[in-house]
Write a protein that holds these residues in place. Structure first.
Motif, PDB file in Angstrom:
ATOM      1  N   GLU A  14       1.001  -1.272   0.189  1.00 15.27           N
ATOM      2  CA  GLU A  14      -0.014   0.093  -0.180  1.00 15.27           C
ATOM      3  C   GLU A  14       0.843   1.238  -0.033  1.00 15.27           C
ATOM      4  OE1 GLU A  14      -3.038   0.715   2.787  1.00 15.27           O
ATOM      5  OE2 GLU A  14      -3.650  -1.524   2.853  1.00 15.27           O
ATOM      6  N   GLU A  15       0.264   2.302  -0.677  1.00 14.62           N
ATOM      7  CA  GLU A  15       1.248   3.467  -0.821  1.00 14.62           C
ATOM      8  C   GLU A  15       1.084   4.310   0.727  1.00 14.62           C
ATOM      9  OE1 GLU A  15       1.234   7.641  -3.062  1.00 14.62           O
ATOM     10  OE2 GLU A  15       0.253   6.228  -3.986  1.00 14.62           O
ATOM     11  N   ILE A  16       2.228   4.869   1.031  1.00 11.58           N
ATOM     12  CA  ILE A  16       1.974   5.540   2.504  1.00 11.58           C
ATOM     13  C   ILE A  16       2.140   6.834   2.126  1.00 11.58           C
ATOM     14  CG2 ILE A  16       3.292   5.788   4.447  1.00 11.58           C
ATOM     15  CD1 ILE A  16       4.507   3.222   4.358  1.00 11.58           C
ATOM     16  N   ASP A  17       1.089   7.858   2.653  1.00 10.42           N
ATOM     17  CA  ASP A  17       1.166   9.150   2.708  1.00 10.42           C
ATOM     18  C   ASP A  17       2.052   9.679   3.736  1.00 10.42           C
ATOM     19  OD1 ASP A  17       0.628  11.623   1.761  1.00 10.42           O
ATOM     20  OD2 ASP A  17      -1.443  11.762   2.603  1.00 10.42           O
ATOM     21  N   PHE A  18       2.836  10.319   3.426  1.00  7.56           N
ATOM     22  CA  PHE A  18       3.718  11.128   4.321  1.00  7.56           C
ATOM     23  C   PHE A  18       3.548  12.487   4.890  1.00  7.56           C
ATOM     24  CE2 PHE A  18       6.257   7.725   2.745  1.00  7.56           C
ATOM     25  CZ  PHE A  18       7.002   6.802   3.927  1.00  7.56           C
ATOM     26  N   LEU A  19       2.749  13.183   4.031  1.00 10.28           N
ATOM     27  CA  LEU A  19       2.317  14.446   4.299  1.00 10.28           C
ATOM     28  C   LEU A  19       1.745  14.404   5.743  1.00 10.28           C
ATOM     29  CD1 LEU A  19       0.948  15.772   1.061  1.00 10.28           C
ATOM     30  CD2 LEU A  19       3.154  16.028   1.898  1.00 10.28           C
ATOM     31  N   GLY A  20       2.334  15.182   6.536  1.00 12.64           N
ATOM     32  CA  GLY A  20       1.897  15.673   8.042  1.00 12.64           C
ATOM     33  C   GLY A  20       2.440  14.701   9.153  1.00 12.64           C
ATOM     34  N   ARG A  21       3.226  13.799   8.629  1.00 12.08           N
ATOM     35  CA  ARG A  21       3.651  12.742   9.421  1.00 12.08           C
ATOM     36  C   ARG A  21       4.995  13.250  10.056  1.00 12.08           C
ATOM     37  NH1 ARG A  21       1.709   7.369   9.738  1.00 12.08           N
ATOM     38  NH2 ARG A  21       0.301   7.174   7.671  1.00 12.08           N
ATOM     39  N   SER A  22       5.074  13.025  11.384  1.00 10.08           N
ATOM     40  CA  SER A  22       6.231  13.499  12.400  1.00 10.08           C
ATOM     41  C   SER A  22       7.569  12.562  12.263  1.00 10.08           C
ATOM     42  CB  SER A  22       5.843  13.825  13.670  1.00 10.08           C
ATOM     43  OG  SER A  22       6.808  14.374  14.519  1.00 10.08           O
ATOM     44  N   GLY A  23       8.635  12.835  12.115  1.00 13.98           N
ATOM     45  CA  GLY A  23       9.805  12.218  12.452  1.00 13.98           C
ATOM     46  C   GLY A  23      11.039  12.615  13.000  1.00 13.98           C
ATOM     47  N   VAL A  64      10.659  16.792  12.868  1.00 11.98           N
ATOM     48  CA  VAL A  64      10.322  17.617  11.580  1.00 11.98           C
ATOM     49  C   VAL A  64       8.844  16.874  11.324  1.00 11.98           C
ATOM     50  CG1 VAL A  64      12.391  18.032  11.106  1.00 11.98           C
ATOM     51  CG2 VAL A  64      11.485  16.046  10.168  1.00 11.98           C
ATOM     52  N   VAL A  65       8.179  17.660  10.519  1.00 11.54           N
ATOM     53  CA  VAL A  65       6.791  17.362   9.849  1.00 11.54           C
ATOM     54  C   VAL A  65       6.918  17.495   8.434  1.00 11.54           C
ATOM     55  CG1 VAL A  65       4.268  17.958   9.837  1.00 11.54           C
ATOM     56  CG2 VAL A  65       5.617  18.216  11.962  1.00 11.54           C
ATOM     57  N   VAL A  66       6.556  16.389   7.657  1.00 11.40           N
ATOM     58  CA  VAL A  66       6.430  16.680   6.266  1.00 11.40           C
ATOM     59  C   VAL A  66       5.580  17.407   5.638  1.00 11.40           C
ATOM     60  CG1 VAL A  66       6.221  15.257   4.182  1.00 11.40           C
ATOM     61  CG2 VAL A  66       7.436  14.168   6.083  1.00 11.40           C
ATOM     62  N   MET A  67       5.996  18.294   4.860  1.00 17.26           N
ATOM     63  CA  MET A  67       5.028  19.486   4.314  1.00 17.26           C
ATOM     64  C   MET A  67       4.590  19.268   2.942  1.00 17.26           C
ATOM     65  SD  MET A  67       4.539  21.101   7.114  1.00 17.26           S
ATOM     66  CE  MET A  67       3.877  22.570   6.822  1.00 17.26           C
ATOM     67  N   ASP A  68       5.492  18.849   2.230  1.00 15.14           N
ATOM     68  CA  ASP A  68       5.092  18.700   0.713  1.00 15.14           C
ATOM     69  C   ASP A  68       6.318  17.699   0.109  1.00 15.14           C
ATOM     70  OD1 ASP A  68       4.184  19.171  -1.792  1.00 15.14           O
ATOM     71  OD2 ASP A  68       5.141  20.923  -1.979  1.00 15.14           O
ATOM     72  N   GLU A  69       6.041  17.297  -1.090  1.00 19.66           N
ATOM     73  CA  GLU A  69       6.981  16.225  -1.551  1.00 19.66           C
ATOM     74  C   GLU A  69       7.521  17.067  -2.994  1.00 19.66           C
ATOM     75  OE1 GLU A  69       6.823  11.574  -3.543  1.00 19.66           O
ATOM     76  OE2 GLU A  69       4.965  12.975  -3.364  1.00 19.66           O
ATOM     77  N   SER A  70       8.783  16.723  -3.440  1.00 17.69           N
ATOM     78  CA  SER A  70       9.612  17.387  -4.368  1.00 17.69           C
ATOM     79  C   SER A  70       8.716  17.195  -5.720  1.00 17.69           C
ATOM     80  CB  SER A  70      10.983  17.179  -4.415  1.00 17.69           C
ATOM     81  OG  SER A  70      11.076  15.663  -4.898  1.00 17.69           O
ATOM     82  N   GLU A  81       9.375  20.698  13.830  1.00 15.80           N
ATOM     83  CA  GLU A  81       8.167  20.523  14.514  1.00 15.80           C
ATOM     84  C   GLU A  81       8.072  21.326  15.663  1.00 15.80           C
ATOM     85  OE1 GLU A  81       6.016  16.498  15.553  1.00 15.80           O
ATOM     86  OE2 GLU A  81       7.252  16.904  16.953  1.00 15.80           O
ATOM     87  N   VAL A  82       6.939  21.967  15.878  1.00 13.69           N
ATOM     88  CA  VAL A  82       6.798  22.837  17.282  1.00 13.69           C
ATOM     89  C   VAL A  82       5.799  22.079  18.157  1.00 13.69           C
ATOM     90  CG1 VAL A  82       5.942  25.101  18.181  1.00 13.69           C
ATOM     91  CG2 VAL A  82       7.229  24.831  16.068  1.00 13.69           C
ATOM     92  N   SER A  83       6.179  21.542  19.148  1.00 13.87           N
ATOM     93  CA  SER A  83       5.191  20.816  20.088  1.00 13.87           C
ATOM     94  C   SER A  83       5.921  20.721  21.523  1.00 13.87           C
ATOM     95  CB  SER A  83       5.294  19.147  19.584  1.00 13.87           C
ATOM     96  OG  SER A  83       6.206  18.632  19.667  1.00 13.87           O
ATOM     97  N   LEU A  84       5.226  20.142  22.271  1.00 15.44           N
ATOM     98  CA  LEU A  84       5.681  19.979  23.549  1.00 15.44           C
ATOM     99  C   LEU A  84       6.810  19.073  23.786  1.00 15.44           C
ATOM    100  CD1 LEU A  84       2.007  19.880  25.805  1.00 15.44           C
ATOM    101  CD2 LEU A  84       3.470  21.790  25.179  1.00 15.44           C
ATOM    102  N   ARG A  85       6.945  18.141  23.033  1.00 15.60           N
ATOM    103  CA  ARG A  85       7.982  17.186  23.322  1.00 15.60           C
ATOM    104  C   ARG A  85       9.376  17.882  22.935  1.00 15.60           C
ATOM    105  NH1 ARG A  85       7.759  12.491  18.797  1.00 15.60           N
ATOM    106  NH2 ARG A  85       7.166  13.876  16.837  1.00 15.60           N
TER     107      ARG A  85
END
Length: 87
Positions: A14-23, A64-70, A81-85
């Motif tokens: 299955e294709e994985i959508d990485f947009l919005g994912r945190s790493g 970081v958070v994925v915002m776009d694909e080239s 990424e801006v979060s509490l962690r």
């Protein structure tokens, strides 16, 4: 081989959508440099080539958070990424 997979009903991964994912960054990047980040999806670590969306410096270990694909689909654009962690 294709006939075999067709007969058993295998249609590939299955294709994985990485947009919005945190790493987590595995290298430091800035300006036009491409680095590596690790994203854990369903307990599977996946390493992707990434580049800073706005050219800002992102250091090793930053989240970081994925915002776009080239356009050529060879790397992903990320923002820190801006979060509490990481405050």
């Amino acid at each position: 081989m294709v006939k075999f997979f067709k007969e058993i009903g295998y249609r590939g991964e299955e294709e994985i959508d990485f947009l919005g994912r945190s790493g987590k960054m595995l290298s430091s990047i800035k300006e036009g440099k491409i680095g590596t980040a690790e994203f854990v999806i369903d307990n599977n670590p996946i390493k992707l080539s990434v580049k800073s969306l706005d050219g800002a410096e992102i250091k090793y270990g930053d989240y970081v958070v994925v915002m776009d694909e080239s356009d050529d689909k060879k790397y992903y654009m990320v923002n820190k990424e801006v979060s509490l962690r990481n405050v």
